[in-house]
Design a protein around this motif. Structure first.
Motif, PDB file in Angstrom:
ATOM      1  N   VAL A 184      46.922 -38.329 -19.947  1.00  0.00           N
ATOM      2  CA  VAL A 184      48.496 -37.779 -19.944  1.00  0.00           C
ATOM      3  C   VAL A 184      49.233 -38.846 -18.625  1.00  0.00           C
ATOM      4  CG1 VAL A 184      50.009 -36.060 -19.724  1.00  0.00           C
ATOM      5  CG2 VAL A 184      48.095 -35.841 -21.400  1.00  0.00           C
ATOM      6  N   THR A 224      53.306 -36.426 -13.566  1.00  0.00           N
ATOM      7  CA  THR A 224      53.219 -35.198 -14.379  1.00  0.00           C
ATOM      8  C   THR A 224      53.011 -34.124 -13.590  1.00  0.00           C
ATOM      9  OG1 THR A 224      51.942 -36.769 -15.876  1.00  0.00           O
ATOM     10  CG2 THR A 224      51.047 -34.712 -16.075  1.00  0.00           C
ATOM     11  N   ALA A 254      49.531 -31.176 -17.063  1.00  0.00           N
ATOM     12  CA  ALA A 254      49.229 -31.027 -18.743  1.00  0.00           C
ATOM     13  C   ALA A 254      48.173 -30.321 -19.188  1.00  0.00           C
ATOM     14  CB  ALA A 254      49.255 -32.993 -18.372  1.00  0.00           C
ATOM     15  N   VAL A 266      52.887 -30.686 -21.899  1.00  0.00           N
ATOM     16  CA  VAL A 266      53.179 -31.328 -20.750  1.00  0.00           C
ATOM     17  C   VAL A 266      54.582 -31.324 -20.388  1.00  0.00           C
ATOM     18  CG1 VAL A 266      53.753 -33.896 -20.117  1.00  0.00           C
ATOM     19  CG2 VAL A 266      51.470 -33.359 -21.763  1.00  0.00           C
ATOM     20  N   LEU A 294      53.264 -40.668 -25.532  1.00  0.00           N
ATOM     21  CA  LEU A 294      52.364 -39.311 -25.681  1.00  0.00           C
ATOM     22  C   LEU A 294      51.998 -38.877 -26.953  1.00  0.00           C
ATOM     23  CD1 LEU A 294      54.409 -37.806 -22.545  1.00  0.00           C
ATOM     24  CD2 LEU A 294      52.145 -38.313 -22.506  1.00  0.00           C
TER      25      LEU A 294
END
Length: 233
Positions: free
Chosen positions: A2, A13, A16, A21, A37
């Motif tokens: 991710v 990010t 996650a 997320v 995603l």
């Protein structure tokens, strides 16, 4: 991973884990990132779902909030939660819940709107990507989106209005508006764009929903504040 997907789309990010997320991503790559995603999630769970003989494979509901950079983070988080609820679609029919992208657009002038696109609705995503491309290529003027919303607002006669008459009035107003539409370069709107707008309006059966899709698509093309325009902030 991710984080790797987020970086691919110039995002970052925050966390996650599992199917949760949270991250930040630039406007002009946000839609593509959300799609990536969802596809990564589906691919990762396809084999386990097959082995477990799941009736339906797991899907990812993605909530995408669009807000000004100076918006307090707490409020952005609440907008993201709202977008996630839109994506899950708990008010929809049971077979239409989850498996969707929800986008909440919060404009500084005070207007907040939502759109929902199911991942398995290829026609909806094709149309939405078409709006993004058309705005990028300057084949659609921003005014189209706001004129569509204006038509909806001035014909919002309340629950006492006859649905058939109201539909006919809005269709006539939309036809008139599209016939008079020109790009920023003064070129008459191409027939293929007019046809695409009418086709999507017929599919949605909701002029306000079409306006929200167009306005959201317009924002997703922006790379700088100048691209958005002062009047749209």
């Amino acid at each position: 991973s991710v984080p790797g997907i987020m970086r691919e789309y110039r995002g970052h990010t925050i966390y996650a884990g599992g199917d949760d997320v949270l991250g930040f991503v630039p406007l002009d790559s946000a839609y593509d990132c959300a799609q990536a995603l969802a596809q990564h999630f589906a691919d990762a769970l396809q084999k386990p779902a097959t082995q477990l003989q799941a009736e339906r494979p797991p899907t990812l509901s993605v909530g995408l909030a669009i807000a000004h950079i100076n918006t307090p983070l707490g409020h952005i988080r609440s907008l993201a939660a709202r977008a996630e609820r839109v994506a899950k679609g708990d008010q929809s029919a049971p077979d239409k819940q989850r498996n969707a992208l929800g986008i909440t657009l919060a404009v500084r002038s005070g207007s907040t709107s939502d759109i929902r696109l199911r991942w398995d609705d290829s026609a909806a995503h094709l149309a939405f990507q078409g709006w993004i491309n058309a705005f990028c290529d300057k084949q659609l003027p921003s005014r189209i989106a706001y004129d569509a919303r204006a038509i909806y607002q001035r014909t919002d006669f309340g629950i006492t209005a006859d649905p058939t008459l109201l539909r006919d009035i809005r269709n006539a107003e939309l036809t008139r508006m599209l016939a008079q539409a020109y790009t920023r370069d003064g070129i008459k709107l191409e027939q293929k764009q007019t046809d695409a707008l009418r086709t999507r309006h017929d599919a949605l059966a909701d002029l306000n929903a079409l306006a929200n899709e167009l306005i959201t698509a317009r924002w997703l093309t922006a790379k700088t504040q100048r691209d958005i325009g002062k009047e749209e902030q």
